[in-house]
Design a protein around this motif. Structure first.
Motif, PDB file in Angstrom:
ATOM      1  N   ALA A  95       0.836  -1.208   0.000  1.00 26.62           N
ATOM      2  CA  ALA A  95       0.000   0.000   0.000  1.00 26.62           C
ATOM      3  C   ALA A  95       0.870   1.258   0.000  1.00 26.62           C
ATOM      4  O   ALA A  95       0.591   2.227  -0.727  1.00 26.62           O
ATOM      5  N   LYS A  96       1.943   1.241   0.803  1.00 31.73           N
ATOM      6  CA  LYS A  96       2.848   2.396   0.852  1.00 31.73           C
ATOM      7  C   LYS A  96       3.527   2.583  -0.502  1.00 31.73           C
ATOM      8  O   LYS A  96       3.630   3.717  -1.011  1.00 31.73           O
ATOM      9  N   MET A  97       3.995   1.493  -1.101  1.00 30.58           N
ATOM     10  CA  MET A  97       4.694   1.604  -2.376  1.00 30.58           C
ATOM     11  C   MET A  97       3.768   2.035  -3.508  1.00 30.58           C
ATOM     12  O   MET A  97       4.198   2.698  -4.450  1.00 30.58           O
ATOM     13  N   THR A 108       0.141  14.387  -8.811  1.00 27.10           N
ATOM     14  CA  THR A 108      -0.047  15.287  -7.663  1.00 27.10           C
ATOM     15  C   THR A 108      -1.419  15.142  -7.027  1.00 27.10           C
ATOM     16  O   THR A 108      -1.743  15.860  -6.087  1.00 27.10           O
ATOM     17  N   HIS A 109      -2.230  14.208  -7.533  1.00 32.42           N
ATOM     18  CA  HIS A 109      -3.570  13.997  -6.981  1.00 32.42           C
ATOM     19  C   HIS A 109      -3.652  12.641  -6.296  1.00 32.42           C
ATOM     20  O   HIS A 109      -2.821  11.752  -6.549  1.00 32.42           O
ATOM     21  N   VAL A 110      -4.629  12.481  -5.434  1.00 27.58           N
ATOM     22  CA  VAL A 110      -4.831  11.216  -4.731  1.00 27.58           C
ATOM     23  C   VAL A 110      -5.113  10.108  -5.751  1.00 27.58           C
ATOM     24  O   VAL A 110      -5.907  10.308  -6.681  1.00 27.58           O
ATOM     25  N   PRO A 111      -4.478   8.946  -5.613  1.00 24.12           N
ATOM     26  CA  PRO A 111      -4.746   7.849  -6.557  1.00 24.12           C
ATOM     27  C   PRO A 111      -6.225   7.455  -6.555  1.00 24.12           C
ATOM     28  O   PRO A 111      -6.822   7.282  -5.485  1.00 24.12           O
ATOM     29  N   THR A 112      -6.802   7.322  -7.716  1.00 21.32           N
ATOM     30  CA  THR A 112      -8.203   6.898  -7.837  1.00 21.32           C
ATOM     31  C   THR A 112      -8.274   5.380  -7.781  1.00 21.32           C
ATOM     32  O   THR A 112      -7.254   4.690  -7.829  1.00 21.32           O
ATOM     33  N   MET A 113      -9.490   4.853  -7.718  1.00 21.86           N
ATOM     34  CA  MET A 113      -9.663   3.396  -7.704  1.00 21.86           C
ATOM     35  C   MET A 113      -9.098   2.782  -8.982  1.00 21.86           C
ATOM     36  O   MET A 113      -8.422   1.747  -8.943  1.00 21.86           O
ATOM     37  N   GLU A 115      -6.747   3.978 -10.939  1.00 25.76           N
ATOM     38  CA  GLU A 115      -5.285   4.087 -10.960  1.00 25.76           C
ATOM     39  C   GLU A 115      -4.635   3.101 -10.002  1.00 25.76           C
ATOM     40  O   GLU A 115      -3.567   2.551 -10.291  1.00 25.76           O
ATOM     41  N   THR A 116      -5.259   2.878  -8.858  1.00 22.98           N
ATOM     42  CA  THR A 116      -4.685   1.983  -7.836  1.00 22.98           C
ATOM     43  C   THR A 116      -4.431   0.593  -8.392  1.00 22.98           C
ATOM     44  O   THR A 116      -3.420  -0.045  -8.069  1.00 22.98           O
ATOM     45  N   PRO A 132     -10.718  -5.033  -3.314  1.00 22.59           N
ATOM     46  CA  PRO A 132     -10.248  -3.858  -4.065  1.00 22.59           C
ATOM     47  C   PRO A 132     -10.481  -2.532  -3.334  1.00 22.59           C
ATOM     48  O   PRO A 132      -9.605  -1.660  -3.316  1.00 22.59           O
ATOM     49  N   ALA A 133     -11.640  -2.377  -2.714  1.00 23.03           N
ATOM     50  CA  ALA A 133     -11.933  -1.120  -2.007  1.00 23.03           C
ATOM     51  C   ALA A 133     -10.980  -0.915  -0.828  1.00 23.03           C
ATOM     52  O   ALA A 133     -10.600   0.229  -0.513  1.00 23.03           O
ATOM     53  N   GLN A 134     -10.566  -2.025  -0.186  1.00 22.36           N
ATOM     54  CA  GLN A 134      -9.627  -1.921   0.934  1.00 22.36           C
ATOM     55  C   GLN A 134      -8.253  -1.458   0.449  1.00 22.36           C
ATOM     56  O   GLN A 134      -7.601  -0.643   1.099  1.00 22.36           O
ATOM     57  N   TRP A 135      -7.830  -1.988  -0.707  1.00 25.50           N
ATOM     58  CA  TRP A 135      -6.564  -1.539  -1.285  1.00 25.50           C
ATOM     59  C   TRP A 135      -6.607  -0.034  -1.542  1.00 25.50           C
ATOM     60  O   TRP A 135      -5.674   0.690  -1.209  1.00 25.50           O
ATOM     61  N   VAL A 136      -7.689   0.424  -2.134  1.00 26.70           N
ATOM     62  CA  VAL A 136      -7.816   1.855  -2.457  1.00 26.70           C
ATOM     63  C   VAL A 136      -7.728   2.692  -1.182  1.00 26.70           C
ATOM     64  O   VAL A 136      -7.010   3.702  -1.134  1.00 26.70           O
TER      65      VAL A 136
END
Length: 270
Positions: A95-97, A108-113, A115-116, A132-136
């Motif tokens: 998740a960190k990586m 520069t924006h928060v990763p979307t579902m 993109e994740t 998948p939602a937990q990963w996001v």
């Protein structure tokens, strides 16, 4: 930077595998011949053996090694998944990586579902424990810690995390272990500073391991139908065993094993 750990590879468009340029080959001789044959090619400088620690203080070094490691990581080759499960610490690392990879791509924006999905190693998407939602959610919660980093700092942090994983610094090869003409088992061969590892295709757990001190010799064999094999003799003075591998990359595997053994011998005499 320990240049003896790096090799220059020539990739010819259309070829399945890449081969390093031999030390006695001149780059211009090789490229001139490829130009004459009107072949498209690329020269890639990358690390081939991994005895010495990472040099994360060098921007060029980080760029070279990151571009080499990231594809193997995203393919899932560095993941070890006992029982096809991920340890909790590994889940946190992934998740960190993912957040770091997003920033490394200068986002520069928060990763979307959507993109994740492309920021996670492929096998991570199939584990039953994490939806998948937990990963996001986990990736987005890490974004706050990385969004102010530069792209090179993000790449360096990815390498720093991965350097603590057991299979980091491995070269991976698809091989068949040939016990007899009728029995052939598929494996991934991982070569790293700890030796030769035959790992499971799915879980990447080590099934058989030989330290380089037990690798006596390698020999390339080509059958009448053109199939390429590598015979690897391992053991000690009292007991030896030959393992035959069917692989189109026999030359590269043999070369890397010799390179590691030579490196170990040099280090012992320092």
């Amino acid at each position: 930077m320990e240049l003896e750990e790096f090799s220059l590879y020539c990739i010819v468009e259309g070829d399945t595998f890449t081969m390093p340029l031999a030390r006695e080959e001149y780059i211009l001789d090789v490229t001139t011949e490829l130009h004459k044959n009107q072949q498209v090619f690329y020269l890639i400088f990358c690390r081939s053996v991994w005895h010495f620690p990472l040099r994360l203080d060098s921007q060029l070094y980080v760029e070279v090694v990151f571009n080499q490691i990231a594809p193997d990581y995203l393919e899932g080759l560095l993941l070890i998944m006992p029982g096809e499960q991920l340890d909790q610490d590994v889940i946190y690392d992934i998740a960190k990586m993912a957040a770091l990879l997003h920033r490394a791509a200068d986002m520069t924006h928060v990763p979307t579902m959507k993109e994740t999905k492309f920021l996670l190693p492929k096998p991570a998407l199939t584990v039953r424990d994490v939806k998948p939602a937990q990963w996001v959610n986990m990736v987005q919660s890490n974004w706050r810690d990385v969004e102010m980093l530069t792209t090179i700092q993000s790449k360096a942090q990815v390498l720093d995390i991965l350097s603590k994983w057991p299979l980091f610094g491995s070269s991976f090869f698809a091989v068949k272990r040939v016990s007899d003409p009728k029995e052939r088992s598929d494996h991934i061969l991982a070569l790293n500073r700890h030796g030769v590892h035959f790992i499971d295709l799915v879980t990447h757990e080590t099934l058989t391991h030989y330290p380089f001190s037990e690798v006596i010799s390698t020999r390339k064999v080509k059958s009448e139908d053109g199939t390429l094999f590598l015979d690897m003799k391992c053991g000690n003075l009292m007991q030896q065993r030959i393992t035959r591998l069917q692989t189109d990359q026999a030359h590269e595997i043999s070369r890397l094993i010799r390179q590691y053994i030579t490196m170990e011998q040099r280090l012992q005499h320092r």
